[in-house]
Motif scaffolding. Structure first.
Motif, PDB file in Angstrom:
ATOM      1  N   SER A  61    -124.540 -23.982   6.654  1.00 43.82           N
ATOM      2  CA  SER A  61    -125.147 -23.426   5.441  1.00 43.82           C
ATOM      3  C   SER A  61    -124.085 -22.849   4.521  1.00 43.82           C
ATOM      4  O   SER A  61    -123.820 -21.645   4.540  1.00 43.82           O
ATOM      5  CB  SER A  61    -126.135 -22.303   5.797  1.00 43.82           C
ATOM      6  OG  SER A  61    -126.962 -22.647   6.853  1.00 43.82           O
ATOM      7  N   PRO A  62    -123.507 -23.699   3.668  1.00 43.58           N
ATOM      8  CA  PRO A  62    -122.402 -23.226   2.814  1.00 43.58           C
ATOM      9  C   PRO A  62    -122.801 -22.121   1.844  1.00 43.58           C
ATOM     10  O   PRO A  62    -121.933 -21.550   1.186  1.00 43.58           O
ATOM     11  CB  PRO A  62    -121.972 -24.486   2.052  1.00 43.58           C
ATOM     12  CG  PRO A  62    -122.539 -25.629   2.813  1.00 43.58           C
ATOM     13  CD  PRO A  62    -123.760 -25.124   3.508  1.00 43.58           C
ATOM     14  N   ILE A  63    -124.108 -21.817   1.767  1.00 39.79           N
ATOM     15  CA  ILE A  63    -124.550 -20.745   0.880  1.00 39.79           C
ATOM     16  C   ILE A  63    -123.787 -19.447   1.156  1.00 39.79           C
ATOM     17  O   ILE A  63    -123.492 -18.676   0.241  1.00 39.79           O
ATOM     18  CB  ILE A  63    -126.071 -20.510   1.043  1.00 39.79           C
ATOM     19  CG1 ILE A  63    -126.585 -19.388   0.148  1.00 39.79           C
ATOM     20  CG2 ILE A  63    -126.440 -20.169   2.480  1.00 39.79           C
ATOM     21  CD1 ILE A  63    -126.816 -19.824  -1.255  1.00 39.79           C
ATOM     22  N   TYR A  64    -123.403 -19.237   2.419  1.00 40.46           N
ATOM     23  CA  TYR A  64    -122.650 -18.031   2.776  1.00 40.46           C
ATOM     24  C   TYR A  64    -121.350 -17.937   1.994  1.00 40.46           C
ATOM     25  O   TYR A  64    -120.920 -16.857   1.600  1.00 40.46           O
ATOM     26  CB  TYR A  64    -122.354 -18.005   4.277  1.00 40.46           C
ATOM     27  CG  TYR A  64    -123.571 -17.750   5.137  1.00 40.46           C
ATOM     28  CD1 TYR A  64    -124.065 -16.462   5.289  1.00 40.46           C
ATOM     29  CD2 TYR A  64    -124.211 -18.786   5.790  1.00 40.46           C
ATOM     30  CE1 TYR A  64    -125.179 -16.218   6.073  1.00 40.46           C
ATOM     31  CE2 TYR A  64    -125.329 -18.552   6.582  1.00 40.46           C
ATOM     32  CZ  TYR A  64    -125.803 -17.267   6.721  1.00 40.46           C
ATOM     33  OH  TYR A  64    -126.909 -17.032   7.493  1.00 40.46           O
ATOM     34  N   LEU A  65    -120.699 -19.091   1.788  1.00 35.65           N
ATOM     35  CA  LEU A  65    -119.430 -19.079   1.056  1.00 35.65           C
ATOM     36  C   LEU A  65    -119.627 -18.609  -0.382  1.00 35.65           C
ATOM     37  O   LEU A  65    -118.821 -17.853  -0.916  1.00 35.65           O
ATOM     38  CB  LEU A  65    -118.804 -20.479   1.079  1.00 35.65           C
ATOM     39  CG  LEU A  65    -118.525 -21.044   2.472  1.00 35.65           C
ATOM     40  CD1 LEU A  65    -118.010 -22.475   2.384  1.00 35.65           C
ATOM     41  CD2 LEU A  65    -117.530 -20.170   3.216  1.00 35.65           C
ATOM     42  N   TYR A  66    -120.744 -19.047  -1.006  1.00 29.63           N
ATOM     43  CA  TYR A  66    -121.006 -18.640  -2.382  1.00 29.63           C
ATOM     44  C   TYR A  66    -121.328 -17.145  -2.452  1.00 29.63           C
ATOM     45  O   TYR A  66    -120.949 -16.446  -3.396  1.00 29.63           O
ATOM     46  CB  TYR A  66    -122.147 -19.462  -2.972  1.00 29.63           C
ATOM     47  CG  TYR A  66    -121.787 -20.921  -3.122  1.00 29.63           C
ATOM     48  CD1 TYR A  66    -120.907 -21.346  -4.118  1.00 29.63           C
ATOM     49  CD2 TYR A  66    -122.286 -21.881  -2.240  1.00 29.63           C
ATOM     50  CE1 TYR A  66    -120.551 -22.683  -4.239  1.00 29.63           C
ATOM     51  CE2 TYR A  66    -121.943 -23.213  -2.355  1.00 29.63           C
ATOM     52  CZ  TYR A  66    -121.069 -23.613  -3.350  1.00 29.63           C
ATOM     53  OH  TYR A  66    -120.711 -24.924  -3.471  1.00 29.63           O
ATOM     54  N   ILE A  67    -122.043 -16.660  -1.424  1.00 28.59           N
ATOM     55  CA  ILE A  67    -122.372 -15.230  -1.394  1.00 28.59           C
ATOM     56  C   ILE A  67    -121.094 -14.393  -1.305  1.00 28.59           C
ATOM     57  O   ILE A  67    -120.947 -13.380  -2.002  1.00 28.59           O
ATOM     58  CB  ILE A  67    -123.291 -14.926  -0.182  1.00 28.59           C
ATOM     59  CG1 ILE A  67    -124.656 -15.577  -0.405  1.00 28.59           C
ATOM     60  CG2 ILE A  67    -123.436 -13.429   0.030  1.00 28.59           C
ATOM     61  CD1 ILE A  67    -125.577 -15.480   0.787  1.00 28.59           C
ATOM     62  N   ILE A  68    -120.172 -14.829  -0.470  1.00 30.02           N
ATOM     63  CA  ILE A  68    -118.919 -14.088  -0.316  1.00 30.02           C
ATOM     64  C   ILE A  68    -118.114 -14.122  -1.614  1.00 30.02           C
ATOM     65  O   ILE A  68    -117.592 -13.099  -2.075  1.00 30.02           O
ATOM     66  CB  ILE A  68    -118.093 -14.680   0.840  1.00 30.02           C
ATOM     67  CG1 ILE A  68    -118.790 -14.397   2.162  1.00 30.02           C
ATOM     68  CG2 ILE A  68    -116.674 -14.131   0.838  1.00 30.02           C
ATOM     69  CD1 ILE A  68    -118.291 -15.231   3.305  1.00 30.02           C
TER      70      ILE A  68
END
Lengths: 210, 210, 210
Positions: C62-69
Motif C-alpha cells: 500500500s504505497p499510500i503510506y509513502l505519500y502520507i509520510i
C-alpha cells in the motif's frame, strides 16, 4: 540438526546474550534495556542470515530462543551485581565464543539450504559478526570488527575450515567442532597476544603513521 | 539485463566497494576490516532492496559480486599505500557514482518486479543510499544523506528520470544512461559548488541560526 | 483491518514521521534529509517486522503510506519555522504515541499471521521501537530504548495487554484501544515523572555508582 549442534547453537545464543547484557551493564541500562541488548546481540546475526537466505527466521520457528535470552539476561542482572567490575576481557571472551560458534553454524546452515560455498562463508561471517556489530552501533561504539583485531578473519576461517573438512568427508560433528576450535583459537590468540594484522596504512621509517 | 546494464551494475559495485575501502583506510582498519566495509557499502543497499521486495538477494543468486568486492578491496590495499593522502574529494566522487548508478538500477529492478512507481523510486533511493549509510554508521559518522548536501534528492531524481523516460518510450539503455547522468550531474554539482538546499531552520536577520 | 485500526495505523505513521522530521530539524538537515529521516522512523519498525515474518512489506503493498509520510514531512517543514524552538517534550510525546500504537498493531498483525504469542510480542516491540532506534542511530545519538527510561517495557506491556484481552474474548477494537492506552499511559508517566527502572548496577551506601 544433531543433538551436539543443537547444544552448540543454544550455547552460542547464551554467550552472545551474556555479552550483550554485560555491555548493557557498562552503560547502566534498565532491565528491559538489558534484555533488548542481549536479544539483539544473540539473534541479530542469525536473523539477517535467514532473511537474506529467504528462509523462515530461526526464532520465529522456535520461540524457545526468546525464552533462553530472557532467562540469560535476567540471570545476568540477578547474579552480577557490579557489572562495571567485570573485567573487559570477560566480555571479549563471551564475544569470541559466540563469534566462532555462529560463524561455523551459520555456514553449515547456508550450505544445507543449497547456497554456493562463497555465499555460505559470507553468511557464516554475517551470522558471527552482525549481532555484535548491532550491539556496538546501538551503544555508539565503533564495532569490534572495524578495530585493529583479528575478528572477521577468525569468522571467515571458521567457515572455510568447516567447508574444507566437510569436503574431505569428515562428519558434520567433527567438522563443526574442529572449525569452531580453529576460529576460537585464532580469536583468543589475537586477544591474548594483542596480535593484529598490519593496518591499511604505511608507517614511515620514524614509526609515525601518516 | 542487457550487457550495458550488467556492466553498469558491476561498475557500481566496484566504485562503492572502493569508497568503503577508502573509508576503511582513513580509520586504519586491518585488511579484513577493509573487505568487510567494502562489502557492506557495495551490497548493503541492494540487499535491503531485494529483502523488502521479497526477491532472491542478488549476490546470493550471483556470488560473482562477492569476488568482485574482494578483488576491489585487496587491490585498493595493494595499490593505495597511503590511504590518508587520498583527497576526501575522491571518496565523495566514488560515492556519487555509486549513488547515481544504484538509484537508477534499483528503480529499474523494482519496476521489473512489478512494484508501483512510488515504491520503485523509494527502492531506488534505498539501493543508492543504504550502503553508504551503513558504512558511515559503522564508522560512527553521521551519514552523508543527513548532512547538508544534495544527496537523497540526487538519488530520487535518478529514479524519477528513469520512470519518466521509460514512460515516454525510450529504450531501457537510453533511459538508464540519461537518468544516471542526470543524478550524477546534480550530485557532482552539489559537491563542486557546495550547493545545498536551505536547511530546515530559519536564519535571522543578523545571520545567526536558531 | 477494521476502519478504526486502519485509522490508528495511519495516525501512528503520521506521529512517527513527525518525530523523525522534528529530530531532523534539530540537526538542520535539508528538506530531503527531513523526508528520509521521517520515512525511516515511520516505516522502519514495520518493515523489519514484515521482513522477519516473511510477509509482503506493508508499504510495498500500500504505497499510500509513502505519500502520507511525504506530506507529513513537507507540512512539518512548512509549518514549523523554528524547529529548535519546539520543546524536546513534544518530540518525546510524538515518539510515545507511535511507540504505543505500533507495538500493539504489530503484535496484532503477527498473531493474525499465525505467529506464536511470544514471537508476536517481540514483533510488536520491534514494530514499536525499531523505527525510532534507526532514527537515533542515524543521528549518532544513543537510542532512547537504551537510556534509563521505561521504553521497551511500555512496548512489551502494549503487546501483552493486547494478547491478554484478546484471549479473554474482547473484540479487536476494544483490545487494541485498551492496550494502546495502557502502553501510552505507562510511557507518558515515565516521561512526566521521569520514572525509570533501577539501572543494572549497584549504588553504594554513599550514593556513588560504581
Amino acid at each position: 540438526m544433531t543433538d551436539l549442534l543443537y547444544f552448540l547453537d543454544i550455547f552460542g545464543v547464551i554467550v552472545f546474550a551474556l555479552s550483550g547484557a554485560l555491555m548493557a551493564g557498562r552503560y547502566q541500562l534498565d532491565p528491559f534495556g538489558v534484555v533488548v541488548l542481549a536479544a539483539v546481540t544473540a539473534i541479530g546475526g542469525g536473523t539477517i542470515r535467514d532473511v537474506i537466505l529467504g528462509t523462515t527466521v530461526f526464532w520465529v520457528a522456535s520461540p524457545i530462543y526468546l525464552y533462553i535470552i530472557l532467562t540469560t539476561a535476567l540471570l545476568t542482572i540477578a547474579l552480577i551485581r557490579r557489572p562495571k567490575r567485570i573485567p573487559k576481557r570477560f566480555l571479549l571472551l563471551a564475544d569470541a565464543f559466540g563469534l566462532a560458534l555462529f560463524a561455523v553454524l551459520g555456514t553449515a546452515k547456508a550450505i544445507k539450504l543449497g547456497a554456493p560455498v562463497s555465499v555460505a562463508i559470507v553468511m557464516g561471517t554475517i551470522t558471527g559478526v552482525a549481532g555484535g556489530m548491532i550491539r556496538d552501533v546501538l551503544c555508539n561504539v565503533i564495532p569490534m570488527i572495524l578495530r585493529q583485531e583479528i575478528y572477521a578473519l577468525a569468522a571467515m576461517l571458521g567457515g572455510i575450515l568447516f567447508v574444507f573438512l566437510s569436503y574431505f568427508g569428515f562428519s558434520e560433528n567433527v567438522a563443526t567442532i574442529s572449525a569452531v576450535s580453529g576460529a576460537l583459537t585464532l580469536r583468543l590468540a589475537a586477544i591474548y597476544w594483542q596480535v593484529s594484522l598490519p593496518a591499511f596504512q604505511i608507517i614511515d621509517k620514524e614509526g609515525n603513521s601518516e
